[in-house]
Design a protein around this motif. Structure first.
Motif, PDB file in Angstrom:
ATOM      1  N   LEU A   1     -38.812 -50.825 -32.554  1.00  0.00           N
ATOM      2  CA  LEU A   1     -38.037 -51.968 -33.048  1.00  0.00           C
ATOM      3  C   LEU A   1     -38.403 -52.346 -34.473  1.00  0.00           C
ATOM      4  N   HIS A   2     -39.671 -52.246 -34.801  1.00  0.00           N
ATOM      5  CA  HIS A   2     -40.140 -52.664 -36.128  1.00  0.00           C
ATOM      6  C   HIS A   2     -40.533 -51.463 -36.977  1.00  0.00           C
ATOM      7  N   ALA A   3     -39.742 -50.401 -36.891  1.00  0.00           N
ATOM      8  CA  ALA A   3     -40.034 -49.186 -37.669  1.00  0.00           C
ATOM      9  C   ALA A   3     -39.829 -49.458 -39.157  1.00  0.00           C
ATOM     10  N   ASN A   4     -40.709 -48.881 -39.962  1.00  0.00           N
ATOM     11  CA  ASN A   4     -40.527 -49.008 -41.406  1.00  0.00           C
ATOM     12  C   ASN A   4     -39.479 -47.991 -41.867  1.00  0.00           C
ATOM     13  N   GLY A   5     -39.140 -48.021 -43.121  1.00  0.00           N
ATOM     14  CA  GLY A   5     -38.087 -47.150 -43.650  1.00  0.00           C
ATOM     15  C   GLY A   5     -38.374 -45.672 -43.447  1.00  0.00           C
ATOM     16  N   SER A   6     -39.609 -45.274 -43.634  1.00  0.00           N
ATOM     17  CA  SER A   6     -39.982 -43.874 -43.474  1.00  0.00           C
ATOM     18  C   SER A   6     -39.820 -43.418 -42.026  1.00  0.00           C
ATOM     19  N   GLU A   7     -40.262 -44.248 -41.107  1.00  0.00           N
ATOM     20  CA  GLU A   7     -40.154 -43.893 -39.687  1.00  0.00           C
ATOM     21  C   GLU A   7     -38.691 -43.858 -39.242  1.00  0.00           C
TER      22      GLU A   7
END
Length: 114
Positions: A59-65
């Motif tokens: 849910l709280h993935a960063n842009g890279s993930e």
């Protein structure tokens, strides 16, 4: 595993009890195989014809993930296009089972019309 159709669930390897799709999938009549992102290709080689692939992006993935999950989804959609295996990207459990059920029902109806 038994004769149930299998759904491959790919996540980031961090699993909380409330984010497991296995119970919902079992209730729909599917066995699930959950693997971390890095092992997705290896596990997919062992399950040559899954009913579907669900990419469970945190849910709280960063842009890279997010980018990694979306790139994998694009690649898997191309790879699995011939078998018409749905590849679903979701941000957690909420709605994933509903999306999967919709995809599988749509696929079954389309196959019956052929």
């Amino acid at each position: 595993m038994n004769g149930m159709q299998k759904v491959l669930v790919v996540d980031n390897g961090e699993r909380a009890p409330d984010s497991a799709l296995s119970a919902e999938l079992a209730g729909m009549g599917y066995a699930s195989v959950t693997t971390p992102f890095e092992a997705a290709d290896d596990v997919l080689a062992l399950i040559p014809s899954p009913a579907a692939v669900v990419l469970q992006m945190p849910l709280h993935a960063n842009g890279s993930e997010r980018r990694r999950f979306l790139e994998l989804a694009t690649r898997l959609r191309k790879t699995l296009a011939a078998s018409r295996t749905p590849v679903i990207v979701t941000g957690g459990v909420s709605g994933a089972a509903t999306m999967l059920q919709h995809e599988l029902t749509t696929r079954a109806v389309a196959a019956a019309e052929l």
